[in-house]
Design an enzyme around this catalytic site. Structure first.
Site, short mmCIF file in Angstrom:
data_model
loop_
_atom_site.label_atom_id
_atom_site.label_comp_id
_atom_site.label_asym_id
_atom_site.label_seq_id
_atom_site.Cartn_x
_atom_site.Cartn_y
_atom_site.Cartn_z
N HIS A 1 47.55 -12.47 12.47
CA HIS A 1 48.84 -12.88 11.93
C HIS A 1 49.24 -11.77 10.96
O HIS A 1 48.49 -11.48 10.02
CB HIS A 1 48.71 -14.23 11.21
CG HIS A 1 50.03 -14.83 10.80
ND1 HIS A 1 50.12 -16.07 10.21
CD2 HIS A 1 51.31 -14.36 10.89
CE1 HIS A 1 51.40 -16.35 9.97
NE2 HIS A 1 52.13 -15.32 10.37
N LEU A 2 50.39 -11.15 11.18
CA LEU A 2 50.76 -9.92 10.48
C LEU A 2 50.60 -10.05 8.96
O LEU A 2 51.18 -10.94 8.34
CB LEU A 2 52.20 -9.54 10.82
CG LEU A 2 52.72 -8.25 10.15
CD1 LEU A 2 51.85 -7.06 10.52
CD2 LEU A 2 54.17 -8.02 10.54
N HIS A 3 49.82 -9.15 8.38
CA HIS A 3 49.61 -9.16 6.94
C HIS A 3 49.11 -7.81 6.45
O HIS A 3 48.48 -7.05 7.20
CB HIS A 3 48.59 -10.23 6.53
CG HIS A 3 47.20 -10.00 7.06
ND1 HIS A 3 46.86 -10.18 8.39
CD2 HIS A 3 46.06 -9.60 6.43
CE1 HIS A 3 45.58 -9.91 8.55
NE2 HIS A 3 45.07 -9.54 7.38
N PHE A 4 49.44 -7.51 5.21
CA PHE A 4 48.90 -6.37 4.48
C PHE A 4 48.05 -6.93 3.34
O PHE A 4 48.26 -8.06 2.90
CB PHE A 4 50.01 -5.51 3.89
CG PHE A 4 50.90 -4.86 4.90
CD1 PHE A 4 50.72 -3.54 5.27
CD2 PHE A 4 51.96 -5.57 5.48
CE1 PHE A 4 51.55 -2.94 6.22
CE2 PHE A 4 52.79 -4.98 6.42
CZ PHE A 4 52.59 -3.66 6.79
N GLN B 1 49.23 -9.33 14.48
CA GLN B 1 48.87 -8.20 13.63
C GLN B 1 49.24 -6.90 14.33
O GLN B 1 48.45 -6.29 15.04
CB GLN B 1 47.36 -8.25 13.30
CG GLN B 1 46.89 -7.17 12.32
CD GLN B 1 47.33 -7.41 10.88
OE1 GLN B 1 48.27 -8.14 10.63
NE2 GLN B 1 46.65 -6.80 9.94
#
Length: 442
Positions: A238-241, A201
């Site tokens: 964990h990369l998220h929008f 993230q």
């Protein structure tokens, strides 16, 4: 050095999210579910929406050509409703009570008693904004494919395209849009850039531009995207929008601003005024990428300096709020009152923007403008610390000290999506035809 952490109930975003002990115990027995990992992905197919990358001089010039599918109404909200009818959500968010609190900005209160139930509190480290990805913990490759709505990527031939049944091209680093099974609002989804790369993230230029393209593609000011860094109430590394639809102007969108400077590429940077959380607003730019690069560089600066922050992508990607915060740090240090802690409100991007998600009937019934300000005031950096952070940001994006001193008079009118788009109070209930929404009492 002492490690700062807080205990909170983690948000369950997938039906396959398990306590870590349970997940570890099952690992040796194989997957047994239709996930996005190497065990299940060969031969898998998902819808694919390919957006047109910006090439025109005017970043926000509308296209006359009809897209192959209505991105927001049919694809995002239509597929979200399909998953709701299939029973994939933990509760019916459209049944949650919602009201606009009387006051200057009209903070929005929602009673969502089902969002934190049946989960034990987990310890989260809040003093480290950048942490390495840990594949042993829950991440979005473990969600079921039925929770994924579609793949989202740039078109290869310069035209918007939609493929209802496209292979998942692992080597092409697909980005996906998936449901959040614990929704805050109608149409609550997750944008997961390059999902199979298992990025932690942290904002990067490419991923942030993808988020702006999604906002622009939706083309509706009531569909907004948000981002929470670690240390600012992101619970999954964990990369998220996040994104959802709510047909009311957010309080932060109504707040007046004071212009600080205009960058060489036309990006205008302003400071929020008369709002409980201090923040910086970015808008304009010669191209969408100019705007994206300025904001992402500022985010990268905050990350590299271990400063927790939240981002709101507003007005179809044309207006972005960058909000450094310190609530979790104060909480870990024991500096937040028991009264505020008892509300169990975690002030992430939506709460900071003025959409207060409340978990107790008592707090909902007693919701007031004063209580919202009291909570958000604890989130904000002090004036002195905010000035220090601003200096770091301007140094990072090339403005330097001269840009900070280029201060103009405060804007005479508060900017809001209602004024910019000619939206009246009476139109708030019917922006997307044929969809279910939380009833907003005004």
């Amino acid at each position: 050095m002492m490690q700062l952490s807080i205990k909170r109930v983690p948000t369950v975003v997938s039906n396959y999210q398990k306590d870590e002990a349970e997940e570890t115990s099952r690992r040796s027995f194989g997957c047994g579910k239709n996930c996005l990992r190497s065990c299940c992905i060969p031969g898998a197919k998902l819808p694919l929406y390919a957006f047109k990358k910006e090439s025109e001089k005017d970043a926000f010039e509308s296209e006359n050509k009809e897209p192959p599918v209505a991105f927001l109404d049919s694809l995002v909200l239509g597929e979200w409703e399909d998953r709701m009818q299939r029973g994939l959500f933990r509760y019916d968010v459209t049944a949650c009570e919602t009201k606009v609190i009387p006051g200057e900005y009209g903070f929005i209160a929602q009673l969502n008693e089902g969002r934190h139930l049946k989960k034990r509190p987990t310890e989260f480290r809040v003093d480290k904004v950048l942490q390495p990805f840990d594949g042993n913990k829950f991440n979005f490759t473990k969600v079921g494919q039925e929770e994924v709505l579609f793949q989202f990527e740039a078109s290869e031939d310069g035209e918007v395209q939609f493929f209802p049944n496209a292979p998942i091209d692992v080597e092409n680093h697909p980005s996906v849009v998936a449901i959040n099974v614990s929704p805050i609002e109608y149409g609550h989804v997750l944008l997961i850039p390059r999902i199979l790369e298992c990025l932690p993230q942290r904002i990067d230029r490419e991923s942030f531009l993808l988020a702006l393209y999604m906002a622009a593609e939706a083309g509706n000011p009531y569909f907004r995207l948000g981002y929470n860094s670690l240390g600012a109430f992101a619970t999954i590394n964990h990369l998220h929008f996040q994104a959802y639809y709510l047909a009311v102007a957010f309080p932060i969108e109504k707040a007046p601003t004071k212009k600080i400077t205009t960058l060489n590429d036309g990006v205008i940077i302003s400071e929020l005024l008369k709002y409980p959380v201090r923040g910086v607003v970015f808008e304009g730019g010669n191209t969408l990428q100019d705007l994206s690069d300025a904001v992402s560089d500022a985010c990268i600066c905050l990350q590299d300096n271990n400063i927790a922050y939240n981002v709101l992508i507003s007005d179809c990607g044309k207006r972005i709020f960058l909000l450094p915060q310190c609530y979790a740090e104060k909480q870990a240090l024991g500096e937040v009152s028991v009264e505020l802690l008892d509300t169990q409100v975690n002030p992430a991007v939506w709460e900071i923007s003025g959409h207060m998600v409340l978990k107790r009937r008592k707090d909902y019934d007693e919701a007031s403008d004063e209580n919202a300000w009291r909570l958000l005031a604890e989130v904000s950096l002090s004036d002195e610390r905010f000035d220090e952070v601003n200096a770091l940001i301007f140094e990072a994006i090339g403005g330097g000290k001269d840009a900070i001193e280029n201060v103009e008079e405060p804007d005479t009118k508060a900017q809001s999506i209602e004024k910019e788009n000619g939206i009246t109070e009476t139109s708030h209930h019917a922006m997307v035809a044929g969809t279910q929404q939380c009833l907003v009492l005004q």
